[in-house]
Design an enzyme around this catalytic site. Structure first.
Site, PDB file in Angstrom:
ATOM      1  N   LYS A  37       0.849  -1.203   0.000  1.00 12.96           N
ATOM      2  CA  LYS A  37       0.000   0.000   0.000  1.00 12.96           C
ATOM      3  C   LYS A  37       0.887   1.258   0.000  1.00 12.96           C
ATOM      4  CE  LYS A  37      -2.357  -2.237   3.238  1.00 12.96           C
ATOM      5  NZ  LYS A  37      -3.323  -2.761   4.192  1.00 12.96           N
ATOM      6  N   ASP A  68      -5.102  -8.501   8.441  1.00 12.42           N
ATOM      7  CA  ASP A  68      -6.499  -8.044   8.427  1.00 12.42           C
ATOM      8  C   ASP A  68      -7.444  -9.084   7.824  1.00 12.42           C
ATOM      9  OD1 ASP A  68      -5.394  -7.661   5.928  1.00 12.42           O
ATOM     10  OD2 ASP A  68      -6.139  -5.624   5.657  1.00 12.42           O
TER      11      ASP A  68
END
Length: 456
Positions: A145, A181
């Site tokens: 990211k 996650d």
């Protein structure tokens, strides 16, 4: 960008091969899909209880929760949370700065909860690829990211956080579990549906985990039972296996990214890049005189000016064309009605491709689960979180429809994670507590039986 079902089945088969390469001892080192063991051995069974803290670090916001798990059937989980901003200078700063920031936020939260004098178990959702040898140890493989923090890759993030907490000296924390996650999402949904054995994130980034048979995981000792595997499927295609499907726009996105040549599947499918893909296509169409009468504005040429939230707004069934006109007008373009229809069509093609790609890779996981179980028809639940899945008006329907076409011999329930992946980190910690208690009880019973037999 428009794939036939034949192409999607081909992608599904390619991904199945990548799964197997990642699980194999001899092939893991060169595999792009790393299939990281998480050391999460069980989903919740409903008997968990306790008071836990959960940290969630993976984007521009850092979230902390206090999660109380009880046997109260009306309200088995009580949660209180606070969100803290992670500034840009920390996202691109040093590891010391990052973990000092996390420790400071945790201290502030504990102060507000009046629990600084307690040493509560902590679950840490850390949404980046990590190599784990146990539940409370996670060595960062690589940043993804927007993160590019120095001095953390190759380091155990639990040790770094413990060091930052110890340096403060005003509270203690027992970090029992580090989870991705996706694992957090699976565990959150698993608390509500014990058939949940897959977790997916479709948001800024994309990833998936699932429960694999331990006998197939070469990197972990033992053959009995199952373990959650974090696939890290964002790197699918980094070895060139998706080259025939990547477009000139995908290549341009990759060249301008923080990590060229890496996370190529994620760059084709995730929310972080969808708006930019649309912008690049519109620029090419305008240059060829197919849009805006060939007019190109400085705003249209500016990276990041079309965001994924704009793509979602443009695809809404009723007000989409009106929103499209507003967005293009802000970019200095005076679009005609025909321009707006064409731009809406481009948005649909780009987001539909994302849903199809995710459906194909998920199809690979579901067929593996079916084969592992040796059943004629798979019944399972997929827990899902992420802004693309939640916010885009058509995305979920398209994904479900394609998965059911690609894996017809299955009954798949898609369960939206309402509480995010941080609650899942608390659930992993709660399950670890439950399993530790069961182990202690078994040891105690075995010791007692041995003593009794000796006495007898």
């Amino acid at each position: 960008m428009r794939f036939s079902d034949e192409t999607l089945h081909d992608i599904k088969c390619r991904f199945r091969r990548e799964l197997e390469n990642g699980l194999g001892r001899d092939t893991n080192t060169t595999a792009t899909v790393k299939m990281l063991p998480t050391f999460v051995r069980s989903i919740p069974d409903g008997s968990e209880k306790g008071d836990f803290l959960a940290l969630d670090l993976g984007g521009s916001n850092f979230r902390i929760l206090r999660v109380k798990v009880t046997q109260d059937k009306k309200q088995p989980v009580q949660m209180e949370s606070l969100v803290y901003e992670t500034p840009e200078d920390i996202i691109h700063g040093s590891g010391t700065q990052l973990f000092d920031h996390v420790a400071e936020c945790l201290g502030d939260f504990m102060e507000k909860q009046k629990i600084k004098d307690k040493k509560l178990p902590v679950g840490f959702t850390f949404s980046f690829p990590c190599a784990q040898t146990k539940l409370d140890e996670a060595v960062l493989v690589t940043w993804t990211k927007k993160f590019k923090v120095s001095g953390v890759e190759g380091m155990d993030v639990v040790k770094l956080l413990n060091k930052a907490i110890k340096k403060r000296g005003d509270y203690e924390a027992d970090i029992m579990a580090v989870v991705n996650d996706t694992t957090g999402t699976m565990m959150t949904c698993g608390f509500d549906d014990q058939r949940c054995e897959v977790g997916i994130i479709i948001g800024t980034g994309t990833n998936a985990c699932y429960m694999e048979e331990l006998r197939h995981i070469d990197l972990v000792e033992g053959d009995e039972g199952r373990m959650c595997i974090n696939t890290e499927w964002g790197a699918f295609g980094d070895d060139g296996s998706l080259e025939d499907l990547r477009t000139e726009f995908d290549r341009e996105i990759d060249r301008g990214s923080l990590n060229p040549g890496k996370q190529l599947f994620e760059k084709m499918a995730s929310g972080m890049f969808m708006g930019e893909l649309v912008r690049l296509i519109l620029v090419k169409m305008a240059k060829e005189g197919l849009l805006f009468e060939g007019r190109i504005t400085p705003e249209l040429l500016t990276k990041g000016k079309i965001e994924t939230k704009h793509v979602s707004a443009i695809e809404k069934s009723k007000e989409g064309l009106t929103k499209c006109k507003e967005i293009l007008t802000r970019l200095g373009v005076e679009p005609s009605q025909e321009d707006c229809v064409a731009v809406q069509h481009v948005c649909t093609i780009v987001s539909f491709r994302s849903a199809n790609l995710i459906a194909a890779t998920l199809g690979g996981i579901l067929t593996r689960l079916k084969d592992n179980k040796g059943v004629a028809r798979l019944r399972t639940t997929v827990g899902i979180d992420g802004s693309m899945y939640k916010m885009h008006p058509q995305y979920a329907r398209r994904l479900h429809k394609t998965v059911r076409r690609l894996v017809p011999d299955s009954d798949v329930r898609f369960l939206l994670s309402e509480s995010g992946s941080a609650k899942g980190a608390a659930m992993v910690t709660a399950v670890a507590y439950r399993l530790a208690d069961q182990t202690s009880l078994t040891t105690l019973c075995t010791a007692s039986l041995t003593s009794w037999t000796t006495w007898a």
